[in-house]
Design a protein around this motif. Structure first.
Motif, PDB file in Angstrom:
ATOM      1  N   SER A 134       0.829  -1.196   0.000  1.00 25.47           N
ATOM      2  CA  SER A 134       0.000   0.000   0.000  1.00 25.47           C
ATOM      3  C   SER A 134       0.870   1.256   0.000  1.00 25.47           C
ATOM      4  O   SER A 134       1.758   1.409   0.834  1.00 25.47           O
ATOM      5  CB  SER A 134      -0.904  -0.020   1.231  1.00 25.47           C
ATOM      6  N   ASP A 135       0.615   2.139  -0.949  1.00 23.72           N
ATOM      7  CA  ASP A 135       1.412   3.357  -1.073  1.00 23.72           C
ATOM      8  C   ASP A 135       1.315   4.248   0.153  1.00 23.72           C
ATOM      9  O   ASP A 135       2.293   4.846   0.569  1.00 23.72           O
ATOM     10  CB  ASP A 135       0.970   4.160  -2.307  1.00 23.72           C
ATOM     11  N   ASP A 136       0.106   4.332   0.721  1.00 26.78           N
ATOM     12  CA  ASP A 136      -0.100   5.204   1.875  1.00 26.78           C
ATOM     13  C   ASP A 136       0.734   4.767   3.061  1.00 26.78           C
ATOM     14  O   ASP A 136       1.439   5.539   3.676  1.00 26.78           O
ATOM     15  CB  ASP A 136      -1.574   5.182   2.310  1.00 26.78           C
ATOM     16  N   VAL A 137       0.624   3.468   3.347  1.00 27.09           N
ATOM     17  CA  VAL A 137       1.360   2.903   4.472  1.00 27.09           C
ATOM     18  C   VAL A 137       2.845   3.123   4.239  1.00 27.09           C
ATOM     19  O   VAL A 137       3.585   3.542   5.109  1.00 27.09           O
ATOM     20  CB  VAL A 137       1.100   1.390   4.596  1.00 27.09           C
ATOM     21  N   PHE A 138       3.214   2.870   3.006  1.00 29.03           N
ATOM     22  CA  PHE A 138       4.594   2.943   2.602  1.00 29.03           C
ATOM     23  C   PHE A 138       5.186   4.323   2.882  1.00 29.03           C
ATOM     24  O   PHE A 138       6.231   4.455   3.506  1.00 29.03           O
ATOM     25  CB  PHE A 138       4.618   2.635   1.105  1.00 29.03           C
ATOM     26  N   GLU A 139       4.453   5.331   2.450  1.00 35.81           N
ATOM     27  CA  GLU A 139       4.956   6.687   2.602  1.00 35.81           C
ATOM     28  C   GLU A 139       5.065   7.091   4.070  1.00 35.81           C
ATOM     29  O   GLU A 139       6.081   7.621   4.507  1.00 35.81           O
ATOM     30  CB  GLU A 139       4.037   7.649   1.849  1.00 35.81           C
ATOM     31  N   SER A 140       4.026   6.804   4.832  1.00 35.16           N
ATOM     32  CA  SER A 140       4.074   7.205   6.234  1.00 35.16           C
ATOM     33  C   SER A 140       5.128   6.383   6.963  1.00 35.16           C
ATOM     34  O   SER A 140       5.789   6.852   7.878  1.00 35.16           O
ATOM     35  CB  SER A 140       2.706   7.075   6.892  1.00 35.16           C
ATOM     36  N   ALA A 141       5.295   5.138   6.530  1.00 32.64           N
ATOM     37  CA  ALA A 141       6.299   4.289   7.168  1.00 32.64           C
ATOM     38  C   ALA A 141       7.702   4.837   6.934  1.00 32.64           C
ATOM     39  O   ALA A 141       8.529   4.850   7.834  1.00 32.64           O
ATOM     40  CB  ALA A 141       6.197   2.864   6.648  1.00 32.64           C
ATOM     41  N   ILE A 142       7.957   5.298   5.734  1.00 35.68           N
ATOM     42  CA  ILE A 142       9.280   5.855   5.442  1.00 35.68           C
ATOM     43  C   ILE A 142       9.526   7.113   6.273  1.00 35.68           C
ATOM     44  O   ILE A 142      10.562   7.274   6.899  1.00 35.68           O
ATOM     45  CB  ILE A 142       9.446   6.166   3.934  1.00 35.68           C
ATOM     46  N   ARG A 143       8.544   7.983   6.309  1.00 32.62           N
ATOM     47  CA  ARG A 143       8.655   9.204   7.119  1.00 32.62           C
ATOM     48  C   ARG A 143       9.001   8.868   8.567  1.00 32.62           C
ATOM     49  O   ARG A 143       9.878   9.441   9.175  1.00 32.62           O
ATOM     50  CB  ARG A 143       7.315   9.942   7.134  1.00 32.62           C
ATOM     51  N   GLU A 144       8.221   7.913   9.073  1.00 28.43           N
ATOM     52  CA  GLU A 144       8.379   7.481  10.454  1.00 28.43           C
ATOM     53  C   GLU A 144       9.793   6.945  10.696  1.00 28.43           C
ATOM     54  O   GLU A 144      10.457   7.296  11.671  1.00 28.43           O
ATOM     55  CB  GLU A 144       7.336   6.375  10.692  1.00 28.43           C
ATOM     56  N   GLN A 145      10.226   6.125   9.774  1.00 27.02           N
ATOM     57  CA  GLN A 145      11.522   5.495   9.947  1.00 27.02           C
ATOM     58  C   GLN A 145      12.657   6.521   9.900  1.00 27.02           C
ATOM     59  O   GLN A 145      13.613   6.433  10.664  1.00 27.02           O
ATOM     60  CB  GLN A 145      11.709   4.485   8.832  1.00 27.02           C
ATOM     61  N   VAL A 146      12.498   7.484   9.017  1.00 28.50           N
ATOM     62  CA  VAL A 146      13.514   8.523   8.913  1.00 28.50           C
ATOM     63  C   VAL A 146      13.546   9.336  10.214  1.00 28.50           C
ATOM     64  O   VAL A 146      14.609   9.657  10.737  1.00 28.50           O
ATOM     65  CB  VAL A 146      13.255   9.429   7.690  1.00 28.50           C
ATOM     66  N   GLN A 147      12.365   9.609  10.757  1.00 24.85           N
ATOM     67  CA  GLN A 147      12.315  10.369  12.007  1.00 24.85           C
ATOM     68  C   GLN A 147      13.006   9.603  13.144  1.00 24.85           C
ATOM     69  O   GLN A 147      13.758  10.173  13.927  1.00 24.85           O
ATOM     70  CB  GLN A 147      10.855  10.679  12.377  1.00 24.85           C
ATOM     71  N   ILE A 148      12.758   8.318  13.213  1.00 25.90           N
ATOM     72  CA  ILE A 148      13.400   7.512  14.260  1.00 25.90           C
ATOM     73  C   ILE A 148      14.913   7.501  14.055  1.00 25.90           C
ATOM     74  O   ILE A 148      15.681   7.650  15.009  1.00 25.90           O
ATOM     75  CB  ILE A 148      12.842   6.069  14.277  1.00 25.90           C
ATOM     76  N   ALA A 149      15.319   7.362  12.801  1.00 27.92           N
ATOM     77  CA  ALA A 149      16.757   7.353  12.517  1.00 27.92           C
ATOM     78  C   ALA A 149      17.382   8.674  12.961  1.00 27.92           C
ATOM     79  O   ALA A 149      18.462   8.698  13.561  1.00 27.92           O
ATOM     80  CB  ALA A 149      17.003   7.110  11.028  1.00 27.92           C
ATOM     81  N   ILE A 150      16.687   9.773  12.699  1.00 25.11           N
ATOM     82  CA  ILE A 150      17.206  11.074  13.116  1.00 25.11           C
ATOM     83  C   ILE A 150      17.310  11.142  14.641  1.00 25.11           C
ATOM     84  O   ILE A 150      18.308  11.581  15.195  1.00 25.11           O
ATOM     85  CB  ILE A 150      16.284  12.216  12.617  1.00 25.11           C
ATOM     86  N   ASP A 151      16.258  10.690  15.315  1.00 18.02           N
ATOM     87  CA  ASP A 151      16.238  10.782  16.775  1.00 18.02           C
ATOM     88  C   ASP A 151      17.306   9.913  17.416  1.00 18.02           C
ATOM     89  O   ASP A 151      17.888  10.265  18.433  1.00 18.02           O
ATOM     90  CB  ASP A 151      14.873  10.339  17.337  1.00 18.02           C
ATOM     91  N   GLU A 152      17.532   8.751  16.851  1.00 17.33           N
ATOM     92  CA  GLU A 152      18.340   7.753  17.552  1.00 17.33           C
ATOM     93  C   GLU A 152      19.762   7.602  17.045  1.00 17.33           C
ATOM     94  O   GLU A 152      20.621   7.111  17.763  1.00 17.33           O
ATOM     95  CB  GLU A 152      17.642   6.388  17.509  1.00 17.33           C
ATOM     96  N   ALA A 153      20.018   7.979  15.794  1.00 18.07           N
ATOM     97  CA  ALA A 153      21.372   7.772  15.279  1.00 18.07           C
ATOM     98  C   ALA A 153      22.200   9.033  15.465  1.00 18.07           C
ATOM     99  O   ALA A 153      21.669  10.118  15.708  1.00 18.07           O
ATOM    100  CB  ALA A 153      21.316   7.389  13.806  1.00 18.07           C
ATOM    101  N   ASP A 154      23.509   8.905  15.358  1.00 17.94           N
ATOM    102  CA  ASP A 154      24.388  10.073  15.436  1.00 17.94           C
ATOM    103  C   ASP A 154      24.535  10.716  14.070  1.00 17.94           C
ATOM    104  O   ASP A 154      24.889  11.884  13.961  1.00 17.94           O
ATOM    105  CB  ASP A 154      25.769   9.648  15.934  1.00 17.94           C
ATOM    106  N   LEU A 155      24.303   9.899  13.045  1.00 22.99           N
ATOM    107  CA  LEU A 155      24.524  10.374  11.685  1.00 22.99           C
ATOM    108  C   LEU A 155      23.588   9.607  10.767  1.00 22.99           C
ATOM    109  O   LEU A 155      23.404   8.406  10.920  1.00 22.99           O
ATOM    110  CB  LEU A 155      25.976  10.075  11.312  1.00 22.99           C
ATOM    111  N   VAL A 156      22.977  10.322   9.827  1.00 23.27           N
ATOM    112  CA  VAL A 156      22.071   9.667   8.897  1.00 23.27           C
ATOM    113  C   VAL A 156      22.709   9.666   7.509  1.00 23.27           C
ATOM    114  O   VAL A 156      23.141  10.700   7.014  1.00 23.27           O
ATOM    115  CB  VAL A 156      20.710  10.389   8.840  1.00 23.27           C
TER     116      VAL A 156
END
Ligand code: GDP
Ligand code: GDP
Length: 437
Positions: A63-85
């Motif tokens: 599903s495109d919708d799920v896909f898009e929000s999932a990517i956004r979400e994942q990028v946000q988590i990566a930003i919050d938790e990683a030192d470098l993206v």
């Protein structure tokens, strides 16, 4: 240890780059099985800098919708938790909406972001890469994850922006054990932290020698003294993330890497599930000490044998790493919280113990004599002498022998068990090395 997260849409080559970065250092690599996807986690070393890499994994949803929000979400988590993206796009396609979406999120962060354009397999392909300057993320690094070209420059750029690991000499607490509380969401980590720290949490000090986001609290009460390691803001109740699983994996990696001893909590009512096993495996792979806490014991319906049976089946589940203290708690009822600290302190003393060489040989040589390594292709292995490696983080035993390469895994396991029988090494990993004299 700094953490780098690779983000980008599917098929741009994230896992190919991951494999190249982590290379042959298979020992620390771990695939973290997920509900919807596997994630890769490993270590990379470049010019004397070591850092961890997480590949955020591919998506299987249609599903495109799920896909898009999932990517956004994942990028946000990566930003919050990683030192470098590390944001990966590919040459040979136009800038997609997804790429633009991700770039949009990344432009707003203060965390360092490195943009890399993959599939630049030849010099001409670099022309396809220039369009990505339009994403507004600064310099672009054209690479070929498949053939390796450009990855040296990329790694130079990465280590240049990694947070510095400061010297720890001026840290008054550097000799104290680092203890962290890990576990999947909702098992009671914050409750336990609050129970331990109570009102005294204002002694939160960011301590030198760790990456920027790790916070350590000096705990010194009831005869226990240690540093409680939190990664950024574990105590400010985090935003609700849709992708809780990814979030908890990122959190756990950071916390475990910064600690000596992990207090791993599970929920008594659900037991040791796949997600819990992932976290337990992260502890084992990182060679850290461990105490298992079965929390919410107040909710579990019990009869006379319950505790014993529960413990036995839990040990079976985590075998062969079953020599770990297990404590049953109810944090809300304040039951056995002291036992958790006692166990963590004991594990730390096991983890840091030095056994004198004379005592080691006295205890182990008779065993080696009586049950020597089995002969292999007509060769007889003779172990002459055992010592512990000085300065090792984890108890490390060195066996000097004539033919170290002929000692097989079953014999190593046998020796490990014998060592664990003779000394209290509960909750701690140990290393066995075989060397020629
Ligand atoms: P991921 O979904 O982002 O993890 O992408 P993968 O690493 O699985 O790669 C997707 C596809 O791109 C695979 O067929 C790879 O072989 C291919 N690929 C990866 N890196 C390169 C590269 O540098 N050049 C070319 N031509 N293909 C690549
Ligand atoms: P975290 O996500 O791991 O930090 O978990 P929390 O500490 O936020 O706890 C999640 C929920 O479980 C909260 O509603 C707690 O009150 C509850 N909880 C925590 N420990 C216990 C316990 O020992 N028994 C019971 N019944 N509930 C608990």
């Amino acid at each position: 240890m700094s953490l780098l997260a690779i983000v980008g849409r599917p098929n741009v080559g994230k896992s190919t780059l991951f494999n190249r970065l982590v290379g042959m250092r298979q020992a620390i690599v771990d695939d973290i099985a997920g509900v919807t996807r596997d994630r890769h986690y490993g270590r990379c070393e470049w010019c004397g800098h070591e850092f961890s890499v997480v590949d955020t994994g591919g998506y299987t949803t249609n599903s495109d919708d799920v896909f898009e929000s999932a990517i956004r979400e994942q990028v946000q988590i990566a930003i919050d938790e990683a030192d470098l993206v590390l944001f990966m796009v590919e040459a040979g396609t136009d800038v997609t909406d997804y790429d633009a979406e991700i770039a949009d999120v990344l432009r707003r962060t203060k965390k360092p972001v490195v943009l890399c354009v993959n599939k630049v397999d030849t010099g001409e392909k670099m022309y396809d890469a220039y369009q990505y300057y339009s994403l507004g993320l600064g310099e672009i690094y054209g690479i070929s994850a498949a053939n390796g070209s450009g990855t040296g420059d990329l790694l130079d750029a990465i280590v240049a922006v990694l947070p510095e690991e400061k010297e720890t000499d001026d840290d008054p607490y550097k000799d104290l054990p680092r203890i962290t509380i890990v576990g999947k969401p909702n098992v009671g980590k914050s409750s336990l932290t609050n129970a331990l720290l109570g009102q005294e949490r204002n002694i939160v000090t960011p301590v030198a020698g760790t990456t920027r986001d790790a916070i350590e609290t000096h705990y010194n009460k009831f005869g226990h003294e240690f540093m409680l390691v939190d990664t950024a803001g574990i105590r400010k109740k985090s935003k609700v993330h849709e992708d809780l699983e990814f979030y908890s994996v990122m959190r756990s990696i950071r916390a475990i890497e910064h600690a000596d001893i992990c207090i791993m909590m599970i929920d008594a009512t659900s037991g040791m599930e796949a997600q819990d096993m992932n976290i337990f495996n992260l502890i084992i792979k990182n060679r850290k000490g461990c105490v298992l806490v079965v929390n919410k014991w107040d909710l579990f319906i019990k009869d006379n044998n319950t505790l014993k049976e529960y413990e036995q089946s839990l040990r079976a589940r985590i075998a062969p790493f079953d020599d770990v203290p297990i404590i049953f708690t109810s944090v809300v009822k304040m039951q056995r919280i002291g036992n958790v600290l006692d166990a963590a302190t004991e594990v730390y003393s096991n983890y840091s113990q030095k056994i004198p060489t004379a005592r080691l040989n006295e205890a182990l040589l008779p065993i080696l004599e009586e049950t020597p390594p089995p002969a292999w292709k007509g060769k007889y292995v003779k172990i002459k002498y055992v010592t512990m490696l000085k300065g090792a983080k984890v108890p490390t035993f060195i066996f000097f022998c004539n033919l170290p390469q002929w000692i097989r895994d079953p014999y190593k396991r046998y020796l490990e068990n014998k060592i664990r029988e003779k000394w209290n090494l509960s909750g701690t990993p140990i290393n066995l090395f075989f060397r020629e004299k």
